[in-house]
Design an enzyme around this catalytic site. Structure first.
Site, PDB file in Angstrom:
ATOM      1  N   ALA A  44       0.834  -1.121   0.136  1.00 30.96           N
ATOM      2  CA  ALA A  44       0.044  -0.141   0.168  1.00 30.96           C
ATOM      3  C   ALA A  44       1.079   1.215  -0.008  1.00 30.96           C
ATOM      4  CB  ALA A  44      -0.864   0.059   1.333  1.00 30.96           C
ATOM      5  N   PHE A 101       2.300   1.594  -3.386  1.00 28.31           N
ATOM      6  CA  PHE A 101       1.147   2.326  -4.375  1.00 28.31           C
ATOM      7  C   PHE A 101       0.721   3.612  -4.172  1.00 28.31           C
ATOM      8  CE2 PHE A 101      -3.409   3.296  -4.591  1.00 28.31           C
ATOM      9  CZ  PHE A 101      -3.461   3.203  -6.040  1.00 28.31           C
ATOM     10  N   TYR A 102       0.649   4.184  -2.808  1.00 26.37           N
ATOM     11  CA  TYR A 102       0.486   5.606  -2.648  1.00 26.37           C
ATOM     12  C   TYR A 102       1.633   6.584  -2.771  1.00 26.37           C
ATOM     13  CZ  TYR A 102      -4.027   4.275  -0.400  1.00 26.37           C
ATOM     14  OH  TYR A 102      -5.321   3.609  -0.451  1.00 26.37           O
ATOM     15  N   ARG A 103       2.674   6.015  -2.711  1.00 29.28           N
ATOM     16  CA  ARG A 103       4.060   6.872  -3.080  1.00 29.28           C
ATOM     17  C   ARG A 103       3.930   6.912  -4.373  1.00 29.28           C
ATOM     18  NH1 ARG A 103       8.479   6.989   1.375  1.00 29.28           N
ATOM     19  NH2 ARG A 103       9.390   8.710   0.099  1.00 29.28           N
TER      20      ARG A 103
END
Ligand SMILES: CC(C)(COP(=O)(O)OP(=O)(O)OC[C@H]1O[C@@H](n2cnc3c(N)ncnc32)[C@H](O)[C@@H]1OP(=O)(O)O)[C@@H](O)C(=O)NCCC(=O)NCCS
Length: 157
Positions: A132, A135-137
């Site tokens: 996660a 993904f967010y980075r």
């Protein structure tokens, strides 16, 4: 495969079966999303695939981040107000086609729109694991401090 634009969830939406690979997120959609939406504790937005089935969803809520946890100015209120990306999931059959990123961009546009009416400093998310976080980075979030599982996209100004 094409997708509809995100829109608020409603009673007619078919919430099961939906499988994103994470049982908690499937279950939250099936059992809690509508009630939270009605009560105003979290607003859920859904996207359908061209088969008419639910392909992804996100949920937004208000939150506050302890000022000392991030790079916030001393003049900021404590906690610092923000929009929380509380849930995000894409069905396994729809993953890898840009929908997750499109849902994040919807959350960001909503956060920017809200910020014109209500004071919020940005969009935050609690990353549940390494995947996660990656993904967010890749969606331009940065950890609010070294080693923090909370990531943020801060509004400018
Ligand atoms: C994480 C998730 C939302 C991504 O949705 P998606 O539609 O598959 O993602 P996208 O196709 O928009 O991919 C966006 C980028 O993230 C990357 N990415 C996708 N899934 C990833 C994962 N699990 N870990 C790390 N990076 C990931 C992609 O490679 C892509 O990068 P690129 O544009 O440079 O190629 C989706 O896989 C999912 O719902 N997983 C299960 C639920 C979950 O873990 N939710 C917690 C929030 S991440």
């Amino acid at each position: 495969m094409t997708f509809t634009q995100p829109r608020p969830i409603d009673e007619r939406d078919v919430l099961m079966p939906f499988d994103c690979g994470v049982e908690d997120l499937n279950q939250w959609l099936a059992e809690r999303s509508l009630r939270a939406h009605r009560r105003g504790s979290a607003r859920t937005y859904v996207v359908l695939g061209d088969d008419g089935l639910l392909a992804g969803y996100l949920a937004l809520a208000a939150t506050g981040i302890g000022r000392q946890r991030g790079p916030f100015h001393r003049d900021m209120p404590d906690p610092v107000p923000a929009v929380l990306l509380a849930r995000l999931a894409v069905a396994t059959g729809a993953q890898g086609r840009g929908l997750g990123r499109a849902l994040v961009e919807h959350a960001w546009r909503t956060c920017r729109a809200v910020s014109e009416q209500i004071g919020v400093r940005g969009l935050v998310v609690d990353a549940t694991d390494e995947n996660a976080t990656r993904f967010y980075r890749s969606c331009d979030f940065v950890p609010i401090a070294t080693g923090e599982p909370t990531l943020a996209r801060i509004l400018t100004g």
